[in-house]
Enzyme design. Structure first.
Site, PDB file in Angstrom:
ATOM      1  N   HIS A   1      96.456  22.173 -30.897  1.00 27.89           N
ATOM      2  CA  HIS A   1      96.105  20.887 -31.505  1.00 27.89           C
ATOM      3  C   HIS A   1      94.897  21.135 -32.247  1.00 27.89           C
ATOM      4  CE1 HIS A   1      95.983  16.440 -31.206  1.00 27.89           C
ATOM      5  NE2 HIS A   1      94.598  16.958 -31.353  1.00 27.89           N
ATOM      6  N   CYS A   2      95.075  20.631 -33.628  1.00 26.46           N
ATOM      7  CA  CYS A   2      93.694  20.957 -34.472  1.00 26.46           C
ATOM      8  C   CYS A   2      93.140  19.518 -34.403  1.00 26.46           C
ATOM      9  CB  CYS A   2      94.180  21.276 -35.745  1.00 26.46           C
ATOM     10  SG  CYS A   2      93.012  21.731 -37.109  1.00 26.46           S
ATOM     11  N   PRO A   3      91.835  19.690 -34.184  1.00 23.60           N
ATOM     12  CA  PRO A   3      91.145  18.211 -34.084  1.00 23.60           C
ATOM     13  C   PRO A   3      90.704  17.922 -35.475  1.00 23.60           C
ATOM     14  CG  PRO A   3      89.899  19.901 -33.191  1.00 23.60           C
ATOM     15  CD  PRO A   3      90.984  20.612 -33.403  1.00 23.60           C
TER      16      PRO A   3
ATOM     17  N   ASN B   1      93.537  16.107 -36.566  1.00 16.52           N
ATOM     18  CA  ASN B   1      94.099  15.283 -35.349  1.00 16.52           C
ATOM     19  C   ASN B   1      95.615  15.264 -35.052  1.00 16.52           C
ATOM     20  OD1 ASN B   1      93.752  13.269 -33.520  1.00 16.52           O
ATOM     21  ND2 ASN B   1      93.987  11.589 -34.933  1.00 16.52           N
ATOM     22  N   ASN B   2      95.945  16.542 -35.095  1.00 17.25           N
ATOM     23  CA  ASN B   2      97.521  16.324 -34.862  1.00 17.25           C
ATOM     24  C   ASN B   2      97.865  17.806 -34.218  1.00 17.25           C
ATOM     25  OD1 ASN B   2     100.275  15.723 -34.973  1.00 17.25           O
ATOM     26  ND2 ASN B   2     100.433  16.189 -37.020  1.00 17.25           N
TER      27      ASN B   2
END
Lengths: 158, 744
Positions: free
Chosen positions: B148-150, B153-154
């Site tokens: 999950h890549c902040p 945001n996805n």
């Protein structure tokens, strides 16, 4: 006699969902989309094995075609990149095209093969491509007892 | 769109199985907003202040080139942010008809000869496909979950990994461009550094330089991942460390697959298809001959025997030995579909008929135990394993009777195409019987039967049947040696069930437990220190140390089955934490044996249970879990650690699943039981592998000994009895500091 006709007409339109069978994915070759061709035991008395296997094999072929990486997919990737992916707004991807074919095939199979046998196949895409769901219907008119007994006997037989 | 779903919109799209709306959390948008701001803002400033001079002084192509790269970066950024990563819709109720708490937590499937575990997702209500993971931030299971890549945001998953990777590449290029040309500008304006243009250019250069290091590092990291065919999740949790990655096709193919495969379809938010065909009676029925009916009883239509059920051999033996079988209880009425056997659920189709009372499967008293047993028996095609709520109290007879059933011992049959080979084999489900026996006070007695029979490495059914009710939540069940059933103990509080997974068997841990503690471990960078559910793969080989002689000869399961400990296998090398998650078939078999040992008796507080004393305290979460699993494998049923200090002292809450440690693959495939077939199932292998010495793969403690010190640090390596607390009880230190007591 009129009563009999009436009952028959009632029976004619009654088919109740009795069970659902789930054909799982076959992961033996990796995560490519492929379903098991193993014939579920619940369908033993409902549909011929060959028909079922034929359906699943055809579906597997469709999915293999969708996921194939070849000239078509390279071209699609290049075009997408060069248009900053705006092409996705107008064009359908290869996978989507094949999915449409699959939906059509399943619809046709349902109409020709499975619905007459009291079965319905659900498109796997509706289940996240995890399972092929086959709904089993029974003649409600024939009363639940027969179906229950058949299923019970079937289970014991197994 | 997962990227920007907010407020109540999140679940709105799609059909009934779409995700529920999530609360609006503004903090989630801070990193992505900052990233967007920096990117767009810095580049705009660069274009305004630096590019005019560049186009005049050098060439007009340069700003054009920088603009193209910037637009490409922006496009990929948007795609990575807004594209559905491959979210699975929630499974509908019908797929999971059986009660959660009775279903095993794990299912094994074989992928290119390597055992891979699929964990039950309590939130999404299905067994996660391989490489799928549940993101706790997005609260969705994502296909081919990377992380999950902040910053976007996805989640990054199957559908948008390509865009994420290209975003990283293009961003690195863009940063280099901006920094480089900014440097050119500054070098040519050394005397005018106080002008606005130079100052802005220098500021932009600073920002670019600042971001260059992490971005370039991440880009390099992902280049390596792509070349190796791994996801971030797999890399960070060490799934393939030292092992074989079944998902890789070679560097070139991996790259081309990542870049050029057709865009995968989304699963949620699809338009409804055409109307379904109408189903109206009367229905056609295929003709059934007597022979067909008979064949039907014996053969489940298993077409591919590759996996010949791991635990089949033991099951077969068990069946052959079972003398008296009680008639199966009447089927329990189907809740949703009246009149139907309960086994007709997705899970049951996946799993072989479960044994009536495998202690490992039951975490709570089963409501439907009689019916369960019945269905288990009634459906030979079903996995023998009782998944859900088998009554723990099923007495041994149920086991015996299950042995009669031509059921599958483990689930693989439905899981993989090969399906448990044993499926078709007539009344071979001795293994299932073994598993069933888990419950009940008559464990040891039952175990005897089972143990003896389970030579084939039936997936782990605990030898000593103990009612589950006595199990604490964190019970670790390891299938006894010959029983290859994956034993997944429900480890609710920690959501890490250290269940060992035998080939194709569903873990005993229960969905119910898993459902209680929704652990959606999403592997975001934020949570890297505590990987969540990732290790679904059993890193078998590596974690196991080189084969050790069974520490305790006393690896006699309460059942009395003597299971030769599976060979430690080729030294996979010291492994910490999750090494190769994928077990070779052999390992799987070995593990089964070990699992069997550690099974059911877990609940038994008595010394009768073998416990491996782990010589090394777990070094970290995952290793602990692995160790735990190994323990379970090594030891015969052992008393639950939970009752005393938590069994897994340091298993971090997030580390979920007690993924079974990978078992060391034996150096050479151990001789298998007849029913093993080619598939490398845990059960069979374990049974076979467990006995390099030629001991019959008894249930219970097959690999307990050698397996115990599987952690890389095997300080005590001890499978040897460390102490003798009680009369005739040996203590063995297993991996992760667990102590196993083996009754001698």
């Amino acid at each position: 006699m009129a009563t009999e006709f009436h009952n028959l007409q009632e029976l004619r339109h009654s088919a109740s969902l009795v069970n659902k069978v789930f054909v799982q994915r076959d992961y033996s070759e990796g995560t490519t989309c492929k379903f098991q061709t193993k014939f579920p035991s619940e369908l033993e008395s409902r549909v011929e094995r060959t028909l079922f296997e034929e359906t699943v094999k055809t579906l597997n072929n469709f999915y293999a075609e969708a996921e194939k990486i070849g000239a078509h997919s390279y071209l699609e990737a290049c075009v997408a990149c060069s248009t900053a992916y705006l092409v996705f707004l107008c064009m359908e991807t290869r996978y989507e095209k094949v999915l449409k074919k699959i939906a059509k095939y399943i619809q046709e199979q349902n109409e020709k093969v499975y619905a007459p046998r009291g079965l319905l196949i659900t498109d796997p895409i509706d289940r996240g491509m995890r399972v092929i769901e086959i709904s089993i219907y029974e003649d409600r008119g024939s009363s639940g007892s027969s179906s229950a007994s058949s299923s019970t006997s079937g289970s014991t037989a197994r | 769109m997962p990227g920007f779903s907010s407020g109540g919109v999140g679940g709105g799209v799609g059909g009934p199985a779409s995700t529920p709306p999530r609360p609006f959390r503004p903090s989630r948008y801070v990193p992505v907003s900052a990233a967007a701001l920096f990117l767009v803002g810095s580049t705009t400033l660069f274009f305004c202040f630096t590019c005019p001079w560049l186009s005049d002084y050098l060439s007009a192509v340069i700003p054009f080139y920088i603009a193209v790269v910037f637009l490409f970066t922006l496009a990929n950024f948007c795609m990575a942010t807004f594209m559905d990563p491959g979210v699975f819709p929630r499974a509908e109720e019908d797929e999971d008809k059986e009660d959660d708490f009775r279903a095993p937590l794990y299912k094994t499937v074989e992928i290119r000869g390597i055992q891979v575990r699929m964990k039950w997702c309590s939130t999404c209500r299905f067994y996660r496909p391989p490489r799928c993971s549940h993101c706790s931030v997005c609260d969705n299971c994502v296909e081919d979950f990377d992380h999950h890549c902040p910053w976007v945001n996805n989640c990054i998953g199957r559908r948008n990994y390509r865009y994420f990777f290209l975003f990283l590449l293009s961003l690195t290029t863009h940063i280099v461009n901006v920094f480089g040309f900014g440097l050119v500008f500054v070098l040519h304006h050394r005397e005018q550094l106080d002008t606005a243009h130079a100052a802005v250019t220098m500021a932009v250069m600073c920002v670019a330089g600042l971001f260059f290091v992490p971005v370039a590092g991440l880009t390099g990291f992902h280049m390596v991942l792509v070349a190796r065919g791994r996801t971030t999740n797999e890399q960070v949790t060490g799934k393939f460390r030292g092992g074989v990655n079944p998902f890789t096709n070679g560097c070139v193919k991996n790259i081309s697959h990542m870049l050029c495969s057709s865009q995968a379809p989304r699963y949620v938010g699809r338009l409804r298809g055409p109307q379904k065909a109408e189903v109206q009676p009367p229905f056609l029925r295929p003709a059934l001959t007597e022979a067909q009916l008979e064949a039907k009883v014996l053969d489940n239509g298993l077409q591919n025997d590759r996996h010949s059920n791991r635990s089949k051999s033991s099951l077969e033996q068990l069946e052959s030995q079972s003398a008296d079988v009680e008639p199966p209880p009447p089927p329990k009425p189907e809740l949703r579909y009246p009149g139907l056997p309960r086994a007709d659920t997705e899970e049951s189709s996946l799993l072989t008929v479960a044994p009536p009372t495998p202690s490992m499967y039951k975490y709570r008293p089963a409501f439907n135990s009689p019916s369960k047993n019945h269905t288990a028996h009634a459906h030979p095609n079903k996995m023998m394993m009782m998944m859900r709520g088998e009554s723990l109290d099923t007495p041994s007879p149920s086991i015996l009777q299950s042995s009669r059933q031509p059921g599958y011992r483990s689930e693989p049959s439905s899981l993989d195409g090969a399906a448990a080979p044993g499926r078709g084999a007539g009344p071979r489900r001795g293994g299932g019987g073994g598993g069933e026996r888990g419950e009940g006070p008559g464990g040891p007695v039952v175990g005897v039967h089972v143990g003896g029979v389970a030579a084939g490495g039936v997936s782990g059914y605990s030898l000593a049947g103990r009612s589950y009710t006595s199990y604490p939540s964190s019970l670790v069940l390891s299938a006894g040696g010959s029983y290859a059933s994956s034993v997944r103990t429900a480890h609710t509080p920690h959501s890490a069930l250290p269940t060992l997974q035998s080939e194709g068997t569903t873990d005993t841990s229960y969905k119910s437990l898993a459902n209680q503690t929704p652990r959606n471990g999403s592997l975001s960078y934020d949570s890297l220190p505590t990987p969540s559910e990732s290790p679904e793969f059993e890193s078998a080989a590596h974690e196991l140390s080189p084969p050790k002689p069974p520490p305790h000869c006393g690896f006699h399961a309460a059942a009395g089955a003597a299971v030769s400990p599976p060979p430690m296998g080729g030294a996979g090398g010291p492994l910490q934490g999750y090494t190769s998650p994928f077990l070779s078939a052999q390992i799987a078999q070995q593990r089964e044996g070990q699992l069997f040992q550690g099974s059911a008796s877990f609940s038994s507080p008595h010394r009768a249970y073998l416990r491996a004393v782990s010589p090394t305290p777990p070094s970290s979460g995952p290793p602990e879990t692995h160790q735990l699993l190994q323990h379970s494998k090594d030891s015969a049923p052992w008393s639950p650690r939970a009752s005393p200090p938590s069994f897994f002292p340091s298993s971090p809450p997030s580390s979920s699943s007690p993924r079974a440690r990978s078992l060391e693959p034996p150096v050479s495939p151990p001789p298998r039981g007849p029913s093993l077939g080619k598939s490398q199932s845990y059960g069979a292998e374990a049974a076979g592998a467990g006995q390099p010495k030629g001991r019959p793969a008894g249930p219970g403690v097959p690999g307990g000994g050698p397996r115990a010190p599987q952690s890389t640090s095997r300080p005590g390596s001890s499978n040897h009895a460390i102490s003798k607390p009680g009369g005739g009880v040996k203590k063995v230190t297993g991996v992760g500091g667990t102590t196993y007591e083996i009754s001698v």
